[in-house]
Design a protein around this motif. Structure first.
Motif, mmCIF file in Angstrom:
data_model
loop_
_atom_site.group_PDB
_atom_site.id
_atom_site.type_symbol
_atom_site.label_atom_id
_atom_site.label_comp_id
_atom_site.label_asym_id
_atom_site.label_seq_id
_atom_site.Cartn_x
_atom_site.Cartn_y
_atom_site.Cartn_z
ATOM 1 N N TRP A 1 7.229 3.252 -10.037
ATOM 2 C CA TRP A 1 6.582 2.268 -9.159
ATOM 3 C C TRP A 1 5.064 2.374 -9.296
ATOM 4 O O TRP A 1 4.358 1.364 -9.351
ATOM 5 C CB TRP A 1 7.012 2.546 -7.719
ATOM 6 C CG TRP A 1 6.394 1.652 -6.686
ATOM 7 C CD1 TRP A 1 6.861 0.440 -6.263
ATOM 8 C CD2 TRP A 1 5.201 1.904 -5.927
ATOM 9 N NE1 TRP A 1 6.045 -0.077 -5.296
ATOM 10 C CE2 TRP A 1 5.007 0.795 -5.068
ATOM 11 C CE3 TRP A 1 4.290 2.946 -5.893
ATOM 12 C CZ2 TRP A 1 3.933 0.711 -4.189
ATOM 13 C CZ3 TRP A 1 3.214 2.862 -5.018
ATOM 14 C CH2 TRP A 1 3.045 1.763 -4.184
ATOM 15 N N ALA A 2 4.554 3.609 -9.347
ATOM 16 C CA ALA A 2 3.104 3.816 -9.446
ATOM 17 C C ALA A 2 2.575 3.405 -10.823
ATOM 18 O O ALA A 2 1.518 2.761 -10.932
ATOM 19 C CB ALA A 2 2.767 5.270 -9.155
ATOM 20 N N PHE B 1 4.336 12.452 -3.424
ATOM 21 C CA PHE B 1 3.925 11.052 -3.356
ATOM 22 C C PHE B 1 3.334 10.755 -1.979
ATOM 23 O O PHE B 1 3.901 11.137 -0.949
ATOM 24 C CB PHE B 1 5.123 10.147 -3.609
ATOM 25 C CG PHE B 1 4.809 8.676 -3.560
ATOM 26 C CD1 PHE B 1 4.211 8.037 -4.634
ATOM 27 C CD2 PHE B 1 5.097 7.924 -2.433
ATOM 28 C CE1 PHE B 1 3.924 6.687 -4.594
ATOM 29 C CE2 PHE B 1 4.818 6.577 -2.376
ATOM 30 C CZ PHE B 1 4.217 5.955 -3.465
ATOM 31 N N GLY B 2 2.165 10.078 -1.959
ATOM 32 C CA GLY B 2 1.571 9.687 -0.685
ATOM 33 C C GLY B 2 0.067 9.667 -0.731
ATOM 34 O O GLY B 2 -0.549 9.589 -1.804
ATOM 35 N N THR B 3 -0.521 9.740 0.442
ATOM 36 C CA THR B 3 -1.972 9.734 0.586
ATOM 37 C C THR B 3 -2.415 11.034 1.250
ATOM 38 O O THR B 3 -1.588 11.906 1.556
ATOM 39 C CB THR B 3 -2.422 8.540 1.430
ATOM 40 O OG1 THR B 3 -1.919 8.698 2.775
ATOM 41 C CG2 THR B 3 -1.900 7.222 0.861
ATOM 42 N N THR C 1 2.481 11.622 3.540
ATOM 43 C CA THR C 1 3.202 11.976 2.319
ATOM 44 C C THR C 1 4.702 11.727 2.487
ATOM 45 O O THR C 1 5.232 11.738 3.606
ATOM 46 C CB THR C 1 2.978 13.449 1.945
ATOM 47 O OG1 THR C 1 3.366 14.278 3.053
ATOM 48 C CG2 THR C 1 1.524 13.702 1.596
ATOM 49 N N TYR D 1 -1.763 8.779 -6.857
ATOM 50 C CA TYR D 1 -0.578 8.594 -6.018
ATOM 51 C C TYR D 1 0.155 9.890 -5.662
ATOM 52 O O TYR D 1 1.010 9.877 -4.780
ATOM 53 C CB TYR D 1 0.417 7.648 -6.706
ATOM 54 C CG TYR D 1 -0.085 6.232 -6.795
ATOM 55 C CD1 TYR D 1 0.003 5.381 -5.697
ATOM 56 C CD2 TYR D 1 -0.666 5.753 -7.960
ATOM 57 C CE1 TYR D 1 -0.460 4.073 -5.772
ATOM 58 C CE2 TYR D 1 -1.130 4.455 -8.048
ATOM 59 C CZ TYR D 1 -1.032 3.618 -6.944
ATOM 60 O OH TYR D 1 -1.495 2.327 -7.014
ATOM 61 N N THR E 1 9.464 6.659 -7.680
ATOM 62 C CA THR E 1 8.079 6.473 -7.206
ATOM 63 C C THR E 1 7.090 6.569 -8.379
ATOM 64 O O THR E 1 6.061 5.873 -8.375
ATOM 65 C CB THR E 1 7.740 7.517 -6.131
ATOM 66 O OG1 THR E 1 8.041 8.840 -6.609
ATOM 67 C CG2 THR E 1 8.529 7.256 -4.857
ATOM 68 N N ARG F 1 2.018 -0.377 -11.502
ATOM 69 C CA ARG F 1 0.870 -1.006 -10.860
ATOM 70 C C ARG F 1 -0.401 -0.892 -11.710
ATOM 71 O O ARG F 1 -1.335 -1.676 -11.531
ATOM 72 C CB ARG F 1 0.623 -0.353 -9.485
ATOM 73 C CG ARG F 1 1.733 -0.635 -8.481
ATOM 74 C CD ARG F 1 1.669 0.332 -7.313
ATOM 75 N NE ARG F 1 0.503 0.148 -6.476
ATOM 76 C CZ ARG F 1 0.454 -0.619 -5.383
ATOM 77 N NH1 ARG F 1 1.538 -1.299 -5.025
ATOM 78 N NH2 ARG F 1 -0.639 -0.719 -4.657
ATOM 79 N N GLU G 1 0.833 -1.188 0.000
ATOM 80 C CA GLU G 1 0.000 0.000 0.000
ATOM 81 C C GLU G 1 0.881 1.256 0.000
ATOM 82 O O GLU G 1 1.997 1.252 0.520
ATOM 83 C CB GLU G 1 -0.902 0.011 1.241
ATOM 84 C CG GLU G 1 -1.925 -1.104 1.281
ATOM 85 C CD GLU G 1 -2.995 -0.936 0.200
ATOM 86 O OE1 GLU G 1 -3.239 0.221 -0.198
ATOM 87 O OE2 GLU G 1 -3.564 -1.952 -0.229
ATOM 88 N N THR G 2 0.350 2.340 -0.557
ATOM 89 C CA THR G 2 1.101 3.598 -0.643
ATOM 90 C C THR G 2 1.526 4.089 0.736
ATOM 91 O O THR G 2 2.667 4.510 0.944
ATOM 92 C CB THR G 2 0.240 4.675 -1.332
ATOM 93 O OG1 THR G 2 -0.226 4.169 -2.575
ATOM 94 C CG2 THR G 2 1.039 5.946 -1.554
ATOM 95 N N GLU G 3 0.625 4.022 1.688
ATOM 96 C CA GLU G 3 0.942 4.495 3.041
ATOM 97 C C GLU G 3 2.062 3.677 3.665
ATOM 98 O O GLU G 3 2.898 4.205 4.401
ATOM 99 C CB GLU G 3 -0.314 4.432 3.908
ATOM 100 C CG GLU G 3 -0.178 5.211 5.206
ATOM 101 C CD GLU G 3 -1.512 5.453 5.875
ATOM 102 O OE1 GLU G 3 -1.502 5.772 7.070
ATOM 103 O OE2 GLU G 3 -2.561 5.316 5.202
#
Length: 557
Positions: A411-412, A439-441, A445, A428, A408, A415, A369-371
């Motif tokens: 990576w995103a 990058f993050g939620t 972040t 993302y 990143t 997916r 997961e991103t987090e």
């Protein structure tokens, strides 16, 4: 219950959680300061008496047990006996054992290997827990004496000193007008593994018997016992101090001090020592001199003789002579003079290693997961950026930030191969505080190293030591500043400032790199908030002690 330092006092509190750590630390600190003062006055008989008193003191033994079993990183790493003391009951039982040196015989160390940056492996010798505690007891008595004797420009494995002190001293030395331009960038080959025992023991008049037993204890590797004829095992509590004792005197080879210990600047020295400066961090050191010939014909022969007397030699592959305009690497920094400006920048190999570490983590967690990715990457990025924040690293931080964004983004995109770039970006990457492509939620972040402020490191002053009672205010202010700089949470910093950087339970100052726990005054389960008003900063061991006294009991702490 108050614990007094008395040679014959065997009283102990009934439980580990009843120990008053404030009194324990004050008792030990008071004796250490007396040892330091007596050493400065060269009252050697008094020094020996105080050291013997300290190793017999119950407060010192309790402090050593806490350090080895609760604070050190290797607290869960056993020796050859397989024992760890990870519960309050086990520590209390250990404190009631005979921790004296009469008839004491250490067990062999356990050999393990850890990888080095050059692909080779570094051998470590892991003593048993009890042997580490005995070493900590002796170290607390020996260190104040040697802190009063060590040279000013020795920075490795010493209390209150760091890598940045060495880098700052190099920068100051090489950037001054008229400073020596030629540099000997040296490294000792296998320092810990090759220190000769007899010259080292000759410098330790009081505890030479027990130190000899540690050095000669032997090694167990793959079930086989091997004798040790040289070296001090990396992994022992006292090993860094012994290495510094063995190497002490290197700077004095070139007239750095007067007979009464007063420093002599390089430009004011006489004869062949004029313009020579030596700065050492553990077994790595640099020497600056006016000419290349001085380094070849005078400095190197003296250093080689010094090493040979201690069973050591220079690593020829890592030792070289360069001009400061060419630059050299030291402790992960590249130090080079550009026309009239001397700059210390992150070493290229260390930057590539950092980026490789991030790439490896992303490749190993393609489905995470991103987090979770943010949670794993942030400590790596923060730690690396904070190590280099005292040098000229702004351009490097920008490069690293760009490469992290590229990694990143790849990576995103991987997916969601069937989604558009706009969709991937929206999912993302966020816009936070006038920053795009973060990058993050929504709640977590990724850190950007560019936002790490570049600040100047204030070098430790001369031969100053935390054991000097005349410098308590100096070290108190310095400690508070370092702890504040290591605090990245604004809420935690608020709590620390209110408490004046002292533990809310024992009242002692927090030390740099010490584990600090934020305790809720009113438990969250009982409706307590996460705000600063409901928080109190504690040492990790004080936090465990509090919960042993009030509320839940823990099996291991």
């Amino acid at each position: 219950m108050k614990i007094f330092i008395e040679q014959t006092d065997k009283r102990l509190p009934p439980c580990w959680e009843d120990i008053n750590w404030r009194d324990v630390e004050k008792n030990v600190s008071r004796l250490q300061e007396r040892i330091y003062r007596a050493t400065e006055r060269q009252e050697w008989k008094k020094v020996r008496s105080l050291q013997k008193l300290l190793v017999r003191a119950m407060s010192n033994k309790l402090l050593a047990i806490r350090q080895v079993t609760q604070e050190n990183k290797g607290k869960n790493t056993p020796g050859v006996d397989g024992k760890v003391y990870d519960s309050p009951e086990a520590r209390m039982a250990l404190s009631q054992e005979d921790l004296s040196f009469a008839g004491y015989k250490p067990q062999p160390v356990r050999r393990i290997y850890i990888p080095k940056s050059n692909g080779k492996q570094r051998p470590l010798g892991i003593p048993t827990m009890k042997d580490r505690i005995m070493q900590a007891i002796v170290k607390s008595a020996m260190e104040p004496e040697w802190e009063a004797r060590f040279e000013a420009n020795s920075y490795g494995f010493r209390p209150g000193r760091s890598c940045m002190d060495a880098i700052e001293q190099i920068h100051t030395t090489l950037s001054q007008k008229g400073s020596s331009p030629w540099i000997l960038d040296a490294d000792i080959s296998g320092c810990f593994d090759n220190i000769a025992h007899e010259p080292l023991l000759a410098r330790i008049p009081v505890f030479d018997t027990v130190v000899r037993r540690w050095l000669k204890a032997g090694v167990i590797e793959l079930g086989h016992y091997n004798k040790t004829g040289k070296g001090t095992p990396q992994g022992g509590v006292i090993s860094p101090l012994l290495a510094n004792i063995a190497l002490d005197g290197m700077e004095r080879l070139f007239g750095c001090e007067t007979s009464n210990g007063q420093p002599i600047p390089p430009r004011q020295r006489s004869g062949q020592n004029k313009g020579i400066s030596l700065i050492r961090y553990a077994d790595d050191f640099v020497v600056s001199a006016p000419t290349r010939e001085v380094l070849l014909d005078y400095v190197l022969p003296r250093l080689k003789q010094f090493m040979a007397e201690r069973g050591l030699r220079l690593n020829e592959t890592k030792t070289r002579i360069v001009h400061r305009a060419e630059g050299f690497n030291f402790l992960g920094f590249t130090i080079r003079r550009y026309k009239n400006v001397l700059l210390a920048t992150p070493q290229k190999e260390k930057v590539q290693h950092h980026l490789g570490e991030i790439k490896t983590l992303l490749d190993a967690n393609k489905q995470a997961e991103t987090e979770q990715i943010v949670k794993m990457l942030n400590p790596i990025i923060r730690g690396w950026a904070n190590y280099y924040r005292h040098c000229s690293a702004k351009a490097t931080f920008g490069f690293v930030a760009h490469r992290i964004w590229e990694m990143t983004w790849q990576w995103a995109k991987r997916r969601h191969p069937n989604k558009s770039r706009k969709w991937v970006r929206k999912r993302y990457f966020k816009s936070v505080a006038n920053r795009n492509w973060v990058f993050g939620t929504a709640t977590s972040t990724l850190l950007n190293p560019v936002h790490t402020p570049i600040t100047r490191h204030i070098k430790v002053r001369g031969r100053s030591s935390p054991y000097n009672p005349e410098l308590r205010d100096y070290w108190g202010k310095r400690t508070k500043r370092f702890v504040g700089r290591q605090t990245f949470s604004w809420l935690r910093l608020q709590v620390l400032q209110v408490q004046e950087y002292r533990c809310g339970q024992c009242g002692m100052l927090f030390k740099p790199n010490q584990d600090i726990v934020m305790h809720h005054i009113i438990r969250r389960a009982a409706g307590g908030s996460d705000r600063a008003e409901n928080r109190i900063a504690l040492h990790s061991y004080c936090h465990h002690q509090f919960h042993q006294r009030h509320g839940y009991k823990v099996l291991k702490a």
